[in-house]
Scaffold this active site. Structure first.
Site, PDB file in Angstrom:
ATOM      1  N   PRO A  11     -21.281 -22.481  20.840  1.00 15.23           N
ATOM      2  CA  PRO A  11     -21.841 -23.088  22.051  1.00 15.23           C
ATOM      3  C   PRO A  11     -21.857 -24.611  22.030  1.00 15.23           C
ATOM      4  O   PRO A  11     -22.138 -25.234  21.005  1.00 15.23           O
ATOM      5  CB  PRO A  11     -23.268 -22.538  22.097  1.00 15.23           C
ATOM      6  CG  PRO A  11     -23.563 -22.055  20.718  1.00 15.23           C
ATOM      7  CD  PRO A  11     -22.246 -21.619  20.146  1.00 15.23           C
ATOM      8  N   ASN A  12     -21.549 -25.142  23.197  1.00 14.74           N
ATOM      9  CA  ASN A  12     -21.583 -26.590  23.491  1.00 14.74           C
ATOM     10  C   ASN A  12     -20.426 -27.371  22.879  1.00 14.74           C
ATOM     11  O   ASN A  12     -20.282 -28.561  23.154  1.00 14.74           O
ATOM     12  CB  ASN A  12     -22.928 -27.217  23.079  1.00 14.74           C
ATOM     13  CG  ASN A  12     -24.098 -26.577  23.795  1.00 14.74           C
ATOM     14  OD1 ASN A  12     -24.096 -26.529  25.023  1.00 14.74           O
ATOM     15  ND2 ASN A  12     -25.059 -26.058  23.069  1.00 14.74           N
ATOM     16  N   ARG A  19     -20.590 -35.049  24.323  1.00 12.83           N
ATOM     17  CA  ARG A  19     -21.908 -34.654  23.838  1.00 12.83           C
ATOM     18  C   ARG A  19     -22.268 -35.423  22.558  1.00 12.83           C
ATOM     19  O   ARG A  19     -21.569 -35.304  21.552  1.00 12.83           O
ATOM     20  CB  ARG A  19     -21.850 -33.159  23.548  1.00 12.83           C
ATOM     21  CG  ARG A  19     -23.021 -32.590  22.830  1.00 12.83           C
ATOM     22  CD  ARG A  19     -22.659 -31.206  22.281  1.00 12.83           C
ATOM     23  NE  ARG A  19     -23.787 -30.655  21.578  1.00 12.83           N
ATOM     24  CZ  ARG A  19     -23.694 -29.844  20.543  1.00 12.83           C
ATOM     25  NH1 ARG A  19     -22.519 -29.443  20.099  1.00 12.83           N
ATOM     26  NH2 ARG A  19     -24.770 -29.397  19.962  1.00 12.83           N
ATOM     27  N   TYR A  24     -21.282 -36.215  16.878  1.00 11.57           N
ATOM     28  CA  TYR A  24     -20.155 -35.283  16.814  1.00 11.57           C
ATOM     29  C   TYR A  24     -18.789 -35.944  16.990  1.00 11.57           C
ATOM     30  O   TYR A  24     -17.763 -35.270  16.890  1.00 11.57           O
ATOM     31  CB  TYR A  24     -20.345 -34.175  17.859  1.00 11.57           C
ATOM     32  CG  TYR A  24     -21.609 -33.370  17.632  1.00 11.57           C
ATOM     33  CD1 TYR A  24     -21.776 -32.632  16.460  1.00 11.57           C
ATOM     34  CD2 TYR A  24     -22.648 -33.368  18.563  1.00 11.57           C
ATOM     35  CE1 TYR A  24     -22.938 -31.905  16.230  1.00 11.57           C
ATOM     36  CE2 TYR A  24     -23.811 -32.646  18.342  1.00 11.57           C
ATOM     37  CZ  TYR A  24     -23.950 -31.919  17.174  1.00 11.57           C
ATOM     38  OH  TYR A  24     -25.091 -31.197  16.938  1.00 11.57           O
ATOM     39  N   ASN A  75     -16.767 -22.637  13.472  1.00  8.37           N
ATOM     40  CA  ASN A  75     -17.917 -23.517  13.726  1.00  8.37           C
ATOM     41  C   ASN A  75     -18.797 -22.767  14.717  1.00  8.37           C
ATOM     42  O   ASN A  75     -18.543 -22.792  15.928  1.00  8.37           O
ATOM     43  CB  ASN A  75     -17.481 -24.873  14.292  1.00  8.37           C
ATOM     44  CG  ASN A  75     -18.671 -25.818  14.450  1.00  8.37           C
ATOM     45  OD1 ASN A  75     -19.825 -25.405  14.343  1.00  8.37           O
ATOM     46  ND2 ASN A  75     -18.391 -27.085  14.725  1.00  8.37           N
ATOM     47  N   ALA A  78     -24.798 -23.908  17.177  1.00  6.42           N
ATOM     48  CA  ALA A  78     -26.226 -23.571  17.061  1.00  6.42           C
ATOM     49  C   ALA A  78     -26.456 -22.133  16.596  1.00  6.42           C
ATOM     50  O   ALA A  78     -27.484 -21.843  15.955  1.00  6.42           O
ATOM     51  CB  ALA A  78     -26.919 -23.808  18.396  1.00  6.42           C
ATOM     52  N   GLU A  99     -16.255 -22.074   7.001  1.00  2.00           N
ATOM     53  CA  GLU A  99     -17.248 -22.587   7.960  1.00  2.00           C
ATOM     54  C   GLU A  99     -17.069 -24.102   8.061  1.00  2.00           C
ATOM     55  O   GLU A  99     -16.939 -24.782   7.039  1.00  2.00           O
ATOM     56  CB  GLU A  99     -18.649 -22.265   7.418  1.00  2.00           C
ATOM     57  CG  GLU A  99     -19.780 -22.876   8.211  1.00  2.00           C
ATOM     58  CD  GLU A  99     -21.136 -22.733   7.511  1.00  2.00           C
ATOM     59  OE1 GLU A  99     -21.177 -22.433   6.293  1.00  2.00           O
ATOM     60  OE2 GLU A  99     -22.143 -22.943   8.195  1.00  2.00           O
ATOM     61  N   HIS A 101     -18.634 -27.690  10.056  1.00  2.00           N
ATOM     62  CA  HIS A 101     -19.539 -28.418  10.952  1.00  2.00           C
ATOM     63  C   HIS A 101     -19.089 -29.870  10.998  1.00  2.00           C
ATOM     64  O   HIS A 101     -18.796 -30.462   9.938  1.00  2.00           O
ATOM     65  CB  HIS A 101     -20.990 -28.345  10.475  1.00  2.00           C
ATOM     66  CG  HIS A 101     -21.513 -26.958  10.449  1.00  2.00           C
ATOM     67  ND1 HIS A 101     -21.852 -26.264  11.590  1.00  2.00           N
ATOM     68  CD2 HIS A 101     -21.705 -26.102   9.422  1.00  2.00           C
ATOM     69  CE1 HIS A 101     -22.246 -25.056  11.262  1.00  2.00           C
ATOM     70  NE2 HIS A 101     -22.162 -24.922   9.962  1.00  2.00           N
ATOM     71  N   ARG A 108     -30.081 -32.994   8.673  1.00  2.00           N
ATOM     72  CA  ARG A 108     -30.643 -33.101  10.023  1.00  2.00           C
ATOM     73  C   ARG A 108     -31.977 -32.353  10.146  1.00  2.00           C
ATOM     74  O   ARG A 108     -32.701 -32.229   9.187  1.00  2.00           O
ATOM     75  CB  ARG A 108     -29.583 -32.647  11.039  1.00  2.00           C
ATOM     76  CG  ARG A 108     -28.314 -33.532  10.981  1.00  2.00           C
ATOM     77  CD  ARG A 108     -27.269 -33.110  11.989  1.00  2.00           C
ATOM     78  NE  ARG A 108     -27.773 -33.233  13.360  1.00  2.00           N
ATOM     79  CZ  ARG A 108     -27.209 -32.644  14.410  1.00  2.00           C
ATOM     80  NH1 ARG A 108     -26.113 -31.910  14.245  1.00  2.00           N
ATOM     81  NH2 ARG A 108     -27.716 -32.796  15.612  1.00  2.00           N
TER      82      ARG A 108
HETATM   83  C1  DQA Z   1     -22.653 -28.249  14.544  1.00  2.00           C
HETATM   84  C2  DQA Z   1     -24.042 -28.408  13.898  1.00  2.00           C
HETATM   85  C3  DQA Z   1     -25.054 -27.485  14.545  1.00  2.00           C
HETATM   86  O1  DQA Z   1     -26.322 -27.667  13.934  1.00  2.00           O
HETATM   87  C4  DQA Z   1     -25.175 -27.798  16.015  1.00  2.00           C
HETATM   88  O2  DQA Z   1     -26.056 -26.885  16.641  1.00  2.00           O
HETATM   89  C5  DQA Z   1     -23.872 -27.842  16.721  1.00  2.00           C
HETATM   90  C6  DQA Z   1     -22.719 -28.433  16.052  1.00  2.00           C
HETATM   91  C7  DQA Z   1     -21.646 -29.272  14.003  1.00  2.00           C
HETATM   92  O3  DQA Z   1     -20.444 -29.064  14.180  1.00  2.00           O
HETATM   93  O4  DQA Z   1     -22.052 -30.291  13.422  1.00  2.00           O
HETATM   94  O5  DQA Z   1     -23.776 -27.494  17.886  1.00  2.00           O
HETATM   95  O6  DQA Z   1     -22.168 -26.956  14.239  1.00  2.00           O
END
Ligand code: DQA
Length: 145
Positions: A11-12, A19, A24, A75, A78, A99, A101, A108
């Site tokens: 998501p997002n 964003r 990011y 990835n 959230a 995985e 990020h 964080r």
């Molecule tokens: C994320 C880190 C997550 O905590 C966050 O909710 C994201 C992006 C990252 O790529 O740094 O949406 O996965």
């Protein structure tokens, strides 16, 4: 034979570039797809770039990877911190999963310290921005015959 990799984004991440760019980065998901395709061509691999804001769709793609991919870059965004369903789908997957990020969740918020993904993947890369995706692909190239 070309190794097929599913790159699954949660998501997002469709908003990457707009964003919170200070966290990011300024690259879009499309830019990251381009970087992955360039690296994949060097490695005789092929990447299918996927993004969804829906947990169930991500579970479906992980299930699909059981038969249609040689490896996965994930990835879960959230959902990393909340999803037992994604954890269970990863446990049912036999191919290597890296995985990724963009940020470093360990540095964080407290709520990002819970991670349902890390215990059930091959390895994790965090905090290296878009380069983390390319490094994940290189890692998969060494793990998949
Ligand atoms: C994320 C880190 C997550 O905590 C966050 O909710 C994201 C992006 C990252 O790529 O740094 O949406 O996965």
């Amino acid at each position: 034979m070309t190794r097929q990799i599913s790159c699954i984004n949660g998501p997002n991440l469709n908003l990457l570039g707009q964003r919170e760019p200070e966290i990011y980065g300024r690259l879009t998901l499309g830019d990251i797809e381009t970087l992955l395709n360039e690296e994949a061509a060097e490695l005789d691999m092929s990447v299918k770039m996927l993004q969804s804001n829906s947990e169930g769709q991500i579970v479906d793609w992980l299930q699909d990877a059981r038969t249609n991919a040689s490896g996965v870059i994930l990835n879960a965004a959230a959902y990393t911190h909340t999803s037992v369903a994604i954890h269970d789908a990863l446990k049912a997957l036999d191919v290597p999963v890296i995985e990724v990020h963009l940020s470093n969740p360990a540095a964080r918020d407290d709520f990002r310290q819970t991670n349902f993904v890390s215990p059930v993947v091959t390895g994790s890369i965090a905090g290296l921005g878009a380069a983390g995706y390319v490094l994940a692909l290189k890692a998969l190239a060494t793990l998949i015959p």
